[in-house]
Write a protein that holds these residues in place. Structure first.
Motif, short mmCIF file in Angstrom:
data_model
loop_
_atom_site.label_atom_id
_atom_site.label_comp_id
_atom_site.label_asym_id
_atom_site.label_seq_id
_atom_site.Cartn_x
_atom_site.Cartn_y
_atom_site.Cartn_z
N PRO A 3 -0.32 5.21 25.39
CA PRO A 3 -1.46 4.99 24.48
C PRO A 3 -2.80 4.93 25.22
O PRO A 3 -3.79 5.46 24.73
N ASP A 4 -2.80 4.32 26.39
CA ASP A 4 -4.06 4.23 27.14
C ASP A 4 -4.58 5.61 27.52
O ASP A 4 -5.78 5.88 27.43
N LYS A 5 -3.69 6.49 27.95
CA LYS A 5 -4.11 7.84 28.33
C LYS A 5 -4.60 8.60 27.10
O LYS A 5 -5.62 9.31 27.17
N MET A 6 -3.90 8.46 25.98
CA MET A 6 -4.31 9.13 24.74
C MET A 6 -5.70 8.67 24.30
O MET A 6 -6.55 9.47 23.95
N GLU A 43 -0.23 13.26 15.95
CA GLU A 43 0.55 12.24 15.25
C GLU A 43 0.43 10.89 15.95
O GLU A 43 0.30 9.85 15.30
N GLN A 44 0.49 10.92 17.27
CA GLN A 44 0.33 9.67 18.03
C GLN A 44 -1.05 9.07 17.79
O GLN A 44 -1.18 7.85 17.60
N ASP A 47 -1.15 7.59 14.29
CA ASP A 47 -0.38 6.34 14.26
C ASP A 47 -1.17 5.21 14.92
O ASP A 47 -1.21 4.09 14.42
N HIS A 48 -1.84 5.53 16.01
CA HIS A 48 -2.67 4.53 16.70
C HIS A 48 -3.80 4.07 15.79
O HIS A 48 -4.07 2.86 15.71
N VAL A 49 -4.43 5.00 15.11
CA VAL A 49 -5.51 4.65 14.18
C VAL A 49 -4.97 3.78 13.05
O VAL A 49 -5.58 2.79 12.66
N ALA A 50 -3.80 4.14 12.54
CA ALA A 50 -3.19 3.37 11.44
C ALA A 50 -2.88 1.93 11.84
O ALA A 50 -2.81 1.04 10.99
N HIS A 51 -2.70 1.73 13.15
CA HIS A 51 -2.41 0.38 13.64
C HIS A 51 -3.64 -0.27 14.25
O HIS A 51 -3.53 -1.13 15.12
#
Length: 67
Positions: A3-6, A43-44, A47-51
């Motif tokens: 997640p950090d890299k994304m 998608e990742q 999902d990160h935005v949704a959380h």
């Protein structure tokens, strides 16, 4: 991808487009993400935005709504 890299990659895109002229930076970020990111990466991101989207630039959050 971590997640950090994304988040770092997405924010780099936002930083670049923020320096460009015009008032369509959100759409440009979204366009870049659609054209150059693998569907699994998008998608990742979604999902990160949704959380909560921790660490994401505002431009990226707004662009994610257009994906």
């Amino acid at each position: 991808m971590s997640p950090d890299k994304m988040v770092r990659m997405a924010n780099q895109i936002a930083t670049f487009f923020r320096t460009q002229p015009g008032d369509d930076q959100v759409e440009r970020v979204a366009h870049h993400l659609r054209d150059f990111w693998d569907p699994r990466m998008r998608e990742q991101l979604l999902d990160h935005v949704a959380h909560g989207g921790a660490g994401l630039d505002t431009l990226v959050r707004q662009a994610a709504e257009r994906l």
